[in-house]
Design an enzyme around this catalytic site. Structure first.
Site, PDB file in Angstrom:
ATOM      1  N   HIS A 240      92.319  57.306  29.297  1.00  0.00           N
ATOM      2  CA  HIS A 240      91.809  57.481  27.931  1.00  0.00           C
ATOM      3  C   HIS A 240      91.265  58.898  27.733  1.00  0.00           C
ATOM      4  O   HIS A 240      91.522  59.518  26.702  1.00  0.00           O
ATOM      5  CB  HIS A 240      90.713  56.448  27.634  1.00  0.00           C
ATOM      6  CG  HIS A 240      91.242  55.078  27.361  1.00  0.00           C
ATOM      7  ND1 HIS A 240      91.256  54.535  26.101  1.00  0.00           N
ATOM      8  CD2 HIS A 240      91.767  54.140  28.182  1.00  0.00           C
ATOM      9  CE1 HIS A 240      91.768  53.326  26.158  1.00  0.00           C
ATOM     10  NE2 HIS A 240      92.083  53.060  27.410  1.00  0.00           N
ATOM     11  N   LYS A 241      90.542  59.396  28.709  1.00  0.00           N
ATOM     12  CA  LYS A 241      89.966  60.738  28.591  1.00  0.00           C
ATOM     13  C   LYS A 241      91.049  61.807  28.481  1.00  0.00           C
ATOM     14  O   LYS A 241      90.928  62.735  27.685  1.00  0.00           O
ATOM     15  CB  LYS A 241      89.068  61.038  29.801  1.00  0.00           C
ATOM     16  CG  LYS A 241      87.749  60.309  29.782  1.00  0.00           C
ATOM     17  CD  LYS A 241      86.922  60.657  31.007  1.00  0.00           C
ATOM     18  CE  LYS A 241      85.584  59.970  30.977  1.00  0.00           C
ATOM     19  NZ  LYS A 241      84.775  60.278  32.164  1.00  0.00           N
TER      20      LYS A 241
END
Length: 178
Positions: free
Chosen positions: A49-50
């Protein structure tokens, strides 16, 4: 306020779709992340996600607070909440077996989401909310699983009812519901 609700199964592509929708909006973006790094596998999921997020998005990593952090929202044009089901899972981790049997605990969690919705309605941002769909699987075998399904099912219904737009993502394909 404009509310867009995105739901789907685990690993359906719902977060990535919501990120694309948020990216298409103009202005400052705040990504509200509820995921908690509990082991290496979860660390990898969070890293994915990052890495996908644009570097100019701000991130608020707050695993337990829903309503109390809303004052932070005021500095942004777009809020992406990913995901309400992780927030609920974090709340469930501390429940006793007795609390799982009490309707008032279910009610208090649902009321917290209602209060949060009321708070965001008073603002001008475009809010994207991601949540796991629990209505397509069987009934959970444990009392914790059933509690989670019951509460998240009701929360998802509230979010969908309040949303200006709603999508379900299946196998990476978004289906517009509303």
């Amino acid at each position: 306020m404009t509310l867009t609700y995105v739901t789907g199964g685990i690993r359906s592509g719902k977060s990535e779709f919501a990120e694309q929708l948020a990216f298409s909006q103009a202005g400052r973006v705040l990504y509200v992340a509820f995921g908690v790094q509990t082991d290496q596998e979860m660390e990898k999921r969070i890293d994915i996600h990052k890495k996908r997020r644009p570097s100019d998005w701000d991130v608020l990593e707050e695993p337990n607070e829903l309503t109390s952090v809303q004052t932070v929202y005021q500095d942004y044009d777009v809020i992406l909440v990913d995901c309400i089901s992780s927030w609920l899972a974090n709340q469930c981790m501390w429940l006793t077996e007795q609390e799982l049997k009490e309707d008032n605990k279910k009610t208090s969690l649902i009321e917290e989401v209602e209060l949060w919705l009321k708070g965001i309605q008073e603002n001008q941002q475009h809010v994207f909310v991601v949540s796991n769909e629990v209505g397509l699987g069987g009934v959970a075998l444990s009392s914790l699983g059933r509690f989670f399904q019951d509460v998240l099912g009701k929360i998802n219904q509230l979010l969908a009812a309040e949303a200006d737009e709603a999508y379900a993502v299946f196998s990476g394909l978004p289906l517009r519901l509303k």
